[in-house]
Design a protein around this motif. Structure first.
Motif, mmCIF file in Angstrom:
data_model
loop_
_atom_site.group_PDB
_atom_site.id
_atom_site.type_symbol
_atom_site.label_atom_id
_atom_site.label_comp_id
_atom_site.label_asym_id
_atom_site.label_seq_id
_atom_site.Cartn_x
_atom_site.Cartn_y
_atom_site.Cartn_z
ATOM 1 N N HIS A 74 -0.463 4.850 -16.024
ATOM 2 C CA HIS A 74 -0.660 6.207 -16.530
ATOM 3 C C HIS A 74 -2.007 6.750 -16.067
ATOM 4 N N GLY B 269 -3.326 6.344 -22.739
ATOM 5 C CA GLY B 269 -3.411 7.042 -21.467
ATOM 6 C C GLY B 269 -2.172 7.829 -21.104
ATOM 7 N N ARG B 270 -1.144 7.795 -21.943
ATOM 8 C CA ARG B 270 0.079 8.540 -21.655
ATOM 9 C C ARG B 270 -0.103 10.025 -21.959
ATOM 10 N N ILE B 271 0.514 10.856 -21.130
ATOM 11 C CA ILE B 271 0.551 12.288 -21.410
ATOM 12 C C ILE B 271 1.503 12.527 -22.576
ATOM 13 N N TYR C 201 -3.643 13.508 -23.737
ATOM 14 C CA TYR C 201 -3.358 12.092 -23.506
ATOM 15 C C TYR C 201 -3.603 11.323 -24.794
ATOM 16 N N ALA D 84 0.692 9.432 -13.797
ATOM 17 C CA ALA D 84 0.923 9.728 -15.211
ATOM 18 C C ALA D 84 1.877 10.904 -15.369
#
Length: 696
Positions: free
Chosen positions: A79, A684-686, A680, A84
């Protein structure tokens, strides 16, 4: 020397290039290198090498290229940067290449340049297969040059032979790239003064001056630095790698790419580039479900042993334009099912059994000789109708793809079918269901909100038998759909296209998927939940004072807004908050300003799936302020264009699961590009808001 040995050398070169280039990432001036500086003790783990392991396995399993997005989503929890956004779109149900272009501010990034290079090795001698695989790979998280250049490098590699010159390689790259590619602007400059020891340094140091609109870390620059190293190395693999690394930017990728290509074309690096590293192969923590090889040498052998070569006496596979044989379906685009798995969806009912007579071909079949059907219309209410004519006219053309290059290099690539390269942003997504290839082509951004959305659905029969297919399409409650989808019969290799018009309702529900029934199976065709912000403006911006001047939305401590309150805007015009629907990360506010300077505000009351620390990334060349629950988290007034993920646009805030967001946008005399904004989570993911609450 066998091709497998050359590929093994190339894999070792990629590892050395990553280790050499990593310390120099971000440099803006050339540094003359003579070797590792500093000397590493182990290899640099990198997602590109993780992906080589993923693609090697997919290649041996003969997985179809339009499934590569789903394969990467399942195998690499990466990500970072543009990946990402690609994985974010894959989770939303969009496959390649739409996953790379949809709502992606980093689609021209460089992360596929090394990742996709492996397809030139795995499909050595088969440029069509190399192109198809590399383009679908790069298209997972890229579009435009971010996908074109990696695909062109893989094709050039598949056509190359050990001993070819750097100029031979460059000619092949430019011959396959579309005329729109920005790399064509740069290739004359990197080809100047070959043999002059100062030429590479001069080019690198003058890059920002000569190409101010190209970011040093983007794919175009990264490829240019790799090609610069090859051209000015005097066919010395070590020098190619050192020059590319010395240019800075994304130096780990440019150095690794240059080293891999050079070691394949010419000779291996000095042994100490590998022997000085700990022999263990190191994967990143993002790699899932694949056990990496124990050692660096094992990795290189694994890649080289996967290269398929013709048996003695056989010729290399050749392809003709428009005739791809069994690989034809691989040019279709990938999976649109947000819940896709390798297994097909569960049946909707019992099979109707065999023995059916072939049904009449629908009039939308591209091979039909019948007169065109009457226009397809959708009732919009109030006596209004929306007509859908040739939905694909802007995306298809019988005109050959323009080529750059001539002579022998032109002939080497003239038989490569590259229809995707005619589109700057490909908006198709494909899946396989019930033995059929089904492609959805979105002709507008697929937001589940008015106005009307146009879609074209293509169904292809890749089998060797005529298929009688029962078809129907439905949508969520309240959606109006006009489509010519009907039962049909498709002969082997035949396809049919169905224009479709959709009118989503003004209010959205959790379900925003169309449902395509194919025999006893169901395919979800995803549309996006709208990002609903209220917009207010324009207010005045007198002689540039709008950034510091507090207009009424700023004049309470918590920045809570009343949606019914009237305001006096620019030129004493009465204005109110107006709800608008946006994609997840892009906010086009230029229409609010009506061509003049001013100040506008965005406001949303949202809930999140969880509480905790969130990161906010923004990109906007102008005046920008953002308050979260009354706290100012972002504030700058700078018209200098900066890349997404620049430090000036990064901030953090903590939420208990609910937030009020107020954004101030300041426009000067010049038009403004869209605001880019992404959230985020701590992994770390959107993420996007779970719900948009309408305040009174």
């Amino acid at each position: 020397m066998s091709i497998q040995i050359q590929v093994e050398q190339a894999a070792l070169g990629a590892i050395a290039g990553l280790a050499l280039g990593s310390p120099h990432v971000g440099r803006t001036q050339f540094q003359r290198l003579t070797g590792y500086s500093p000397i590493p003790t182990r290899m640099s783990p990198h997602a590109s090498l993780d992906s080589w392991l993923i693609w090697q396995k997919a290649h041996l399993e003969n997985r179809k290229p339009f499934l590569y997005g789903q394969i990467l989503l399942e195998s690499l929890d990466d990500h970072t940067d543009e990946t990402a956004f690609g994985l974010f779109n894959l989770r939303r149900g969009y496959g390649t290449p739409y996953s790379g272009s949809l709502d992606n501010p980093l689609s021209d990034g460089p992360r596929a340049i090394l990742r996709s290079l492996i397809w030139g090795f795995l499909h050595f001698g088969n440029p069509q297969a190399a192109y198809t695989s590399a383009f679908h790979d790069a298209g997972i998280d890229h579009a435009g040059d971010g996908a074109w250049i990696p695909a062109a490098l893989a094709v050039a590699l598949s056509l190359s032979q050990p001993g070819d010159t750097a100029q031979d390689f460059l000619n092949r790259v430019t011959a396959i790239l579309p005329a729109e590619s920005q790399l064509h602007r740069i290739t004359p400059a990197i080809s100047k003064n070959i043999g002059n020891p100062e030429a590479a340094q001069f080019f690198a140091n003058q890059f920002a001056t000569n190409f101010p609109d190209i970011n040093r870390s983007h794919c175009v620059a990264t490829a240019a630095f790799a090609l610069l190293g090859l051209l000015h190395s005097d066919q010395n693999s070590e020098q190619a790698m050192l020059i590319a690394a010395g240019c800075g930017g994304q130096s780990e990728l440019s150095a690794a790419t240059a080293a891999a290509i050079a070691c394949f074309l010419w000779s291996p690096l000095r042994p100490d580039y590998i022997t000085s590293l700990d022999p263990a192969f190191l994967a990143t923590h993002a790699l899932k479900h694949i056990s990496p090889p124990a050692g660096i040498a094992d990795f290189a052998r694994l890649i080289s042993e996967s290269v398929a070569l013709p048996l003695q006496g056989e010729s290399l596979p050749q392809t003709q334009s428009g005739d791809l044989g069994e690989d034809q379906e691989s040019l279709e685009q990938p999976n649109a099912n947000p819940n896709s798995e390798d297994a097909p969806p569960p049946p909707l009912g019992e099979d109707s059994g065999g023995g059916q007579e072939p049904l009449e071909q629908p009039s939308t079949n591209s091979d039909s000789e019948d007169a065109p059907p009457p226009p397809l219309v959708l009732d919009l209410g109030g006596g209004r109708e929306q007509e859908l004519n040739d939905t694909n006219a802007s995306l298809e053309s019988d005109t050959p793809l323009p080529r750059v290059g001539s002579g022998e290099d032109q002939e080497q690539v003239q038989n490569i079918t590259t229809p995707e390269l005619t589109c700057t942003h490909n908006t198709t997504t494909t899946t396989e269901l019930a033995g059929l290839i089904i492609t959805a082509n979105y002709l507008e951004t697929p937001i589940a909100a008015p106005p009307v959305k146009k879609l074209q659905i293509t169904i292809k029969n890749p089998t060797g038998e005529t298929r009688n297919i029962a078809l129907a399409i439905t949508g969520p409650e309240g959606w109006q759909i006009a489509s010519r989808i009907a039962d049909c019969a498709l002969r082997p290799g035949e396809s049919v296209k169905f224009p479709t018009v959709i009118q989503p309702p003004t209010t959205t529900a959790p379900d925003t998927n169309l449902r395509l029934r194919v025999d006893n199976y169901q395919l979800l065709i995803p549309f996006l939940q709208p990002t609903q912000f209220s917009v207010l403006g324009p207010f005045v911006n007198i002689e540039g004072t709008g950034f510091s001047y507090e207009h009424p939305p700023e004049k309470n401590n918590q920045k809570i807004q009343s949606m019914t309150q009237p305001f006096s805007g620019r030129s004493e015009m009465g204005i109110r908050w107006q709800v608008q629907n946006f994609p997840a990360t892009e906010f086009d506010l230029e229409p609010v300003f009506n061509g003049g300077p001013g100040v506008a505000y965005l406001y949303a009351h949202v809930t999140w799936n969880s509480s905790g620390l969130l990161n906010l990334q923004t990109q906007f060349p102008g005046g920008l302020k953002i308050w979260i629950d009354g706290t100012l988290v972002t504030s700058y007034n700078d018209t200098t264009p900066k890349p997404f993920l620049h430090a000036s646009g990064s901030s953090e805030f903590t939420t208990a699961g609910e937030s009020r967001i107020l954004i101030k946008i300041v426009r000067g005399r010049d038009p403004i590009p869209p605001l880019r904004l992404a959230f985020y989570d701590e992994s770390g993911r959107i993420i996007t808001p779970q719900e948009f609450i309408t305040d009174p």
